[in-house]
Design a protein around this motif. Sequence first.
Motif, PDB file in Angstrom:
ATOM      1  N   SER A  38      26.001 -22.791  77.517  1.00 61.41           N
ATOM      2  CA  SER A  38      26.861 -24.001  77.132  1.00 61.41           C
ATOM      3  C   SER A  38      27.272 -24.524  75.608  1.00 61.41           C
ATOM      4  N   ALA A  39      27.675 -25.497  75.515  1.00 60.25           N
ATOM      5  CA  ALA A  39      28.630 -25.848  74.148  1.00 60.25           C
ATOM      6  C   ALA A  39      28.286 -26.910  74.440  1.00 60.25           C
ATOM      7  N   THR A  62      35.506 -25.405  79.659  1.00 59.68           N
ATOM      8  CA  THR A  62      35.909 -23.924  80.225  1.00 59.68           C
ATOM      9  C   THR A  62      35.779 -22.914  78.871  1.00 59.68           C
ATOM     10  N   LEU A  63      37.188 -23.326  78.344  1.00 61.39           N
ATOM     11  CA  LEU A  63      36.938 -22.497  76.974  1.00 61.39           C
ATOM     12  C   LEU A  63      35.950 -22.370  76.190  1.00 61.39           C
ATOM     13  N   LYS A  68      31.319 -18.299  74.679  1.00 62.82           N
ATOM     14  CA  LYS A  68      30.237 -17.803  74.634  1.00 62.82           C
ATOM     15  C   LYS A  68      29.871 -16.432  75.681  1.00 62.82           C
ATOM     16  N   ILE A  69      30.080 -16.584  77.247  1.00 65.63           N
ATOM     17  CA  ILE A  69      30.033 -15.138  78.008  1.00 65.63           C
ATOM     18  C   ILE A  69      30.673 -14.240  76.826  1.00 65.63           C
ATOM     19  N   ALA A  70      31.986 -14.014  76.835  1.00 60.72           N
ATOM     20  CA  ALA A  70      32.230 -13.264  76.208  1.00 60.72           C
ATOM     21  C   ALA A  70      31.933 -12.694  74.933  1.00 60.72           C
ATOM     22  N   ASP A  71      31.266 -13.489  73.986  1.00 62.57           N
ATOM     23  CA  ASP A  71      30.360 -13.189  72.623  1.00 62.57           C
ATOM     24  C   ASP A  71      28.717 -12.170  73.200  1.00 62.57           C
ATOM     25  N   LYS A  72      29.130 -12.482  74.646  1.00 57.31           N
ATOM     26  CA  LYS A  72      27.686 -11.346  74.735  1.00 57.31           C
ATOM     27  C   LYS A  72      27.994 -10.292  75.217  1.00 57.31           C
TER      28      LYS A  72
END
Length: 236
Positions: A38-39, A62-63, A68-72
């Motif tokens: 989430s953001a 969306t960015l 957050k997804i890329a960090d995981k």
Amino acid sequence: MFNIKIADIVIGVENKYEYIREMCRDYITEEKAEFCVSATDEEIMSEDAGEEQGLPPFYLETLAIYRKIADKMPEYNGFLMHGVLMSAEECGILLTAESGTGKSTHAALWMRLLGDVCEIINGDKPLIRIIDGVTYAYGTPWCGKEGIHKNKRVVLTDICFLERGKENSVCDVDKREIMQNLLPSIHIPQNDGVLAVLDAIDAMARLVNFRRIQCNMDISAAETAYNEIMKGKKTK
């Protein structure tokens, strides 16, 4: 909230705006999420920087979510890489270069040359994962201005560093130059995942072919690149 499946990972998205749900509609799943993202309002508005300021909050979300997804991704032996991912005769080929070099144009030339056996899987920000000694590249709904993406994965066989040139040529990249060429195109997490993403890059570098393509904007550029890259590969 809704769940999406990208890069063979089910992710829960706690959204504020409906725009992101519509953007991700081809990836929505009822499977149980492995983690959620989430953001906050502050994180969303922090994306409003750089050359394109003044973007609406629903787009900025969306960015922030993809960041957050890329960090995981390093936790799943993977990372986000900037480039155009295409599948040509079932081989995954990723074109990467500085913005404005002509990645999308070159990919379009491949499609014009090869027809139905070539397609763009992601036009800007595919995800890469190494699973059981195989490098896979994935389409995602985060795909650049053209909006080209497919909910597919392909075995990544080649990464090509694209450069403009009057003459068309393809050559292998010296192993000592691979990392310095790759790093500008890869999302490096701002957390404890830095070492993990470097490990994933190193694993990929031992599995994938690296090429340097100098090309013009003529169909002959695709012909030269295709002939050199696909030489010796088993195709159907």
